[in-house]
Design a protein around this motif. Structure first.
Motif, short mmCIF file in Angstrom:
data_model
loop_
_atom_site.label_atom_id
_atom_site.label_comp_id
_atom_site.label_asym_id
_atom_site.label_seq_id
_atom_site.Cartn_x
_atom_site.Cartn_y
_atom_site.Cartn_z
N PHE A 1 8.81 -11.34 2.98
CA PHE A 1 9.52 -11.59 1.81
C PHE A 1 9.96 -13.09 1.83
O PHE A 1 10.04 -13.57 0.65
N THR B 1 9.29 -1.09 -8.25
CA THR B 1 10.84 -1.43 -8.54
C THR B 1 11.20 -2.78 -7.88
O THR B 1 11.77 -3.60 -8.88
N ALA B 2 10.90 -2.87 -6.64
CA ALA B 2 11.42 -4.07 -6.13
C ALA B 2 10.44 -5.55 -6.97
O ALA B 2 10.73 -6.64 -6.89
N SER C 1 4.98 -5.10 -0.36
CA SER C 1 3.48 -4.49 -0.65
C SER C 1 2.91 -5.03 -1.56
O SER C 1 3.17 -6.22 -2.06
N GLN D 1 -0.26 2.65 -9.09
CA GLN D 1 0.40 3.97 -8.90
C GLN D 1 1.75 4.18 -8.65
O GLN D 1 2.38 3.17 -8.03
N THR D 2 2.47 5.24 -8.66
CA THR D 2 3.71 5.37 -7.98
C THR D 2 3.74 5.39 -6.61
O THR D 2 2.62 5.62 -6.09
N GLY D 3 4.67 4.85 -5.99
CA GLY D 3 4.89 4.78 -4.59
C GLY D 3 4.25 3.47 -4.08
O GLY D 3 4.16 3.14 -2.97
N VAL E 1 10.13 -5.45 5.29
CA VAL E 1 9.63 -6.22 6.21
C VAL E 1 8.62 -6.83 5.44
O VAL E 1 8.85 -8.07 5.34
N THR E 2 7.93 -6.33 5.03
CA THR E 2 6.66 -6.96 4.68
C THR E 2 6.56 -6.53 3.16
O THR E 2 6.52 -5.15 2.93
N GLY F 1 5.74 0.52 -4.71
CA GLY F 1 6.84 -0.53 -4.69
C GLY F 1 7.04 -1.28 -5.81
O GLY F 1 7.48 -2.56 -5.89
N LEU G 1 2.38 0.92 1.57
CA LEU G 1 3.56 -0.02 1.86
C LEU G 1 3.87 0.00 3.35
O LEU G 1 3.67 0.95 4.29
N PRO G 2 3.71 -1.32 3.83
CA PRO G 2 4.26 -1.57 5.01
C PRO G 2 5.25 -0.93 5.55
O PRO G 2 6.44 -0.82 4.72
P1 ADP Z 1 7.00 2.73 -7.52
O1 ADP Z 1 7.94 2.34 -8.57
O2 ADP Z 1 5.65 1.90 -7.29
O3 ADP Z 1 6.62 4.05 -7.49
P2 ADP Z 1 9.10 2.25 -5.68
O4 ADP Z 1 9.64 1.18 -6.03
O5 ADP Z 1 10.04 3.55 -5.95
O6 ADP Z 1 7.74 2.82 -6.04
O7 ADP Z 1 9.12 2.47 -3.94
C1 ADP Z 1 9.06 3.62 -3.27
C2 ADP Z 1 9.43 3.74 -2.01
O8 ADP Z 1 9.34 2.39 -1.04
C3 ADP Z 1 10.97 3.43 -2.35
O9 ADP Z 1 11.91 4.19 -1.31
C4 ADP Z 1 11.30 2.00 -1.75
O10 ADP Z 1 12.70 1.79 -1.14
C5 ADP Z 1 10.19 1.69 -0.77
N1 ADP Z 1 9.78 0.32 -0.51
C6 ADP Z 1 9.45 -0.26 -1.70
N2 ADP Z 1 9.07 -1.64 -1.13
C7 ADP Z 1 8.89 -1.64 -0.02
C8 ADP Z 1 8.60 -2.45 0.95
N3 ADP Z 1 8.07 -3.78 1.16
N4 ADP Z 1 8.69 -2.05 2.44
C9 ADP Z 1 9.09 -0.86 2.86
N5 ADP Z 1 9.79 0.20 2.01
C10 ADP Z 1 9.50 -0.06 0.59
#
Ligand code: ADP
Ligand code: MG
Length: 590
Positions: free
Chosen positions: A22, A71-72, A44, A65-67, A41-42, A69, A9-10
């Motif tokens: 974004f 969810t967004a 993933s 994988q987890t981590g 900012v950027t 990003g 993740l950036p």
């Molecule tokens: P996943 O569901 O893939 O395991 P998450 O959506 O839970 O990952 O995101 C993991 C973490 O990264 C969260 O704390 C989220 O707020 C942060 N995060 C997600 N996208 C970005 C982004 N583009 N820039 C910075 N942080 C991010």
């Protein structure tokens, strides 16, 4: 919940955001503002690919994988398609666990800060029905829940699917593993068409593939490289090593490492070949790959690394792209990359699948400012360590050697050795069995005994580098006056300082060291002078010295879980090379 920064993740303070922002992804302004508020900012990798596809109305299958990003990646387009004015559930997200349901609901709510009137509800088993039912009847637009509880609400007609246009299966493989396959199918069947389905999974077993084939329409498939390991499962360290001593330092690091396998990153093809060959010459099971090495050959080498036939891989960044081997417990940055992103990708090769990993960066004295940039990017400080001394290497080999003795003894056929030893001892009555064992051990671990030093060898250089300020600004060569003076008194041969093999990285506190010296060493507090704690060792002034018995006791005393191995510190002493006590911890006893 993890607070770690996913490695791919950036981060908000990345100096040079690469790829789209974004704003480029076509999100409504209210959502753009929300992510900016959150410090994103950027996007993933998965976000950059999934968001535009979902905004176009496509179904997607995301393997990540987890981590990474996710969810967004689904939450933002989901909100873009939901009408806050309409008091009906329009989007459903299924997650395998209650914790995830709450976490995802919170995240989506945080993306919705600038969408007044939009409600997100988490529903899960093990919680009373009624509050969930009431909240549903108030007209939330987004429901996040575990499959079982979502079905319960469907069966009780407390959740209506008529207006649902958007369904997300988060961590689909987990849901199947937990036995939710049928429940997930039923929710899919209850979701009216036209609809949009986003399926996310860390892996793609056939069962998930079937769900996708059956229920998704011409999905866009997105796979992000397995960069999931979080930087926090990787212990990040650095050592100041002058360029010409890097190979020597590397082979010592590898010699004492407990990692199953290691990868050494270098900048150029030439360096890959040079370093790889040097390691092989030193008897290390190593190979190198660079852009020059053909793909088929490269795959063969990676397979050998994975199977354990190879322990060390030297690679350029390009050649190691996509490399995914769980055995890697150590990543060595043979040089500090110019781009912090490169560093993050490199160290993402270790600490995989929840394992502990270690990353070590070699920094030349003039490169130290790059560390700060990396620390800002990974949001975690790098810890300075000292390169293992020859003594550390020998001690490590002795430990391994001794660990194998019991098993070897079991196997038998030792008579010929017993006879030879007995004959030797009989012929040399002045040699004790323990002395003979010590010599045999030294030979077995390749310790040739003290050698004359040139004044420009690795240890001198490392000592100088270590005494220099760790975070020098302009002047890397000399320490601040106090440090420099100490280095000088050292060279001039002041009162002896004592060195113990325990330091910061073992969690050594001055109090613990004083405790051991006064307890086991029989000293009193006022016998002790200045104490300096470094990464892997500490120096203590004991103006009155120590008796041989005290040295003997202290050598075996453990502090912070490690043997003190106390000895006189010789420091850099050009010209006095031959008089430097050998590194063998057994020498000088008896
Ligand atoms: P996943 O569901 O893939 O395991 P998450 O959506 O839970 O990952 O995101 C993991 C973490 O990264 C969260 O704390 C989220 O707020 C942060 N995060 C997600 N996208 C970005 C982004 N583009 N820039 C910075 N942080 C991010
Ligand atoms: Mg997730």
């Amino acid at each position: 919940m993890s607070t770690s920064v996913p490695s791919d993740l950036p981060t908000s303070d990345s100096p040079t955001p690469a790829g789209p922002t974004f704003a480029d992804l076509g999100l409504p302004p209210a959502l753009g503002r929300a992510v900016a508020d959150l410090g994103f900012v950027t996007p993933s990798g998965i976000q950059a690919q999934a968001i535009p596809a979902l905004l176009q109305g496509r179904d997607i299958v995301g393997v990540a994988q987890t981590g990474t990003g996710k969810t967004a990646a689904f939450g933002l387009p989901l909100l873009a398609s939901v009408d806050p004015e309409l008091a009906a559930v329009q989007a459903v997200v299924l997650t395998p666990t209650r914790e995830l349901a709450m976490q995802v609901a919170d995240a989506i709510q945080s993306f919705a800060t600038h969408l007044p009137g939009l409600g997100v509800l988490a529903v899960y088993g093990g919680a009373p029905f009624l509050p969930q039912q009431r909240a549903l009847s108030r007209g939330v637009q987004v429901v996040v829940g575990t499959p079982g509880r979502v079905l319960d609400h469907l069966d009780r007609r407390t959740l209506k699917m008529d207006a649902v246009r958007y369904l997300v299966l988060d961590e689909a493989d987990e849901m199947l593993r937990m036995g939710f396959a049928e429940d997930v199918e039923r929710v899919l069947e209850a979701t009216p068409r036209p609809r949009q389905v986003a399926l996310f999974s860390a892996t793609m077993p056939p069962a998930i593939r079937r769900v996708a084939d059956q229920h998704l329409e011409r999905p866009v498939e997105i796979t992000v490289a397995r960069q999931s390991s979080t930087v926090t499962t990787v212990r990040q360290t650095y050592a100041v090593v002058p360029h010409r001593h890097k190979i020597g330092a590397l082979s010592r690091v590898l010699a004492v490492s407990d990692a199953d396998a290691a990868i050494v990153f270098v900048r150029t093809r030439g360096a890959a070949e040079e370093v790889g060959s040097a390691l092989v010459e030193k008897g290390i099971s190593a190979a190198y790959i660079s852009g020059d090495v053909a793909q088929a050959e490269r795959e063969k080498i990676v397979e050998r690394l994975r199977s354990g036939a190879l322990d060390v891989l030297v690679a350029t960044d390009v050649a190691a792209r996509g490399l995914d081997v769980d055995r890697i417990g150590l990543v060595v940055n043979y040089d500090v990359p110019r781009e912090p992103e490169t560093y993050v990708h490199r160290i993402g090769r270790t600490g995989r699948a929840g394992r502990q990993g270690e990353a070590l960066a070699f920094v030349t004295p003039s490169e130290q400012s790059r560390l700060r940039l990396i620390e800002r990017t990974t949001r975690s400080p790098l810890e300075q360590i000292t390169i293992p001394s020859p003594a550390d290497v020998s001690a490590h080999r002795v430990e391994r050697l001794l660990a194998r003795t019991a098993e070897r003894a079991q196997l038998g056929r030792l008579d010929m050795y017993t006879t030879a030893i007995e004959a030797h001892l009989a012929a040399h009555p002045d040699v004790t069995p323990v002395q003979l064992l010590a010599v045999l051990t030294a030979l077995a671990v390749g310790d040739e005994g003290p050698v004359a030093r040139t004044g420009d060898d690795l240890d001198d250089a490392l000592q100088r580098a270590h005494l220099a300020p760790a975070r020098g600004h302009d002047d890397h060569r000399d320490g601040p006056p106090r440090e420099r003076r100490r280095a000088e008194t050292h060279i001039a041969g002041g009162p002896p300082r004592w060195r113990v093999a325990v330091g910061h990285r073992d969690g050594l506190q001055p109090g613990a060291l004083v405790g051991a010296l006064t307890g086991e060493g029989g000293l009193s507090g006022k016998d002790l002078g200045k104490i300096d704690i470094f990464g892997s060792f500490a120096l203590v002034d004991i103006p009155g010295g120590l008796s041989p018995e005290a040295v003997d006791r202290l050598a075996r005393t453990r502090v912070a879980g490690r043997p003190l191995r106390i000895r006189v510190d010789t420091g850099p002493r050009p010209g006095h090379g031959a008089s430097r006590p050998s590194h063998g911890p057994h020498r000088g006893r008896g």
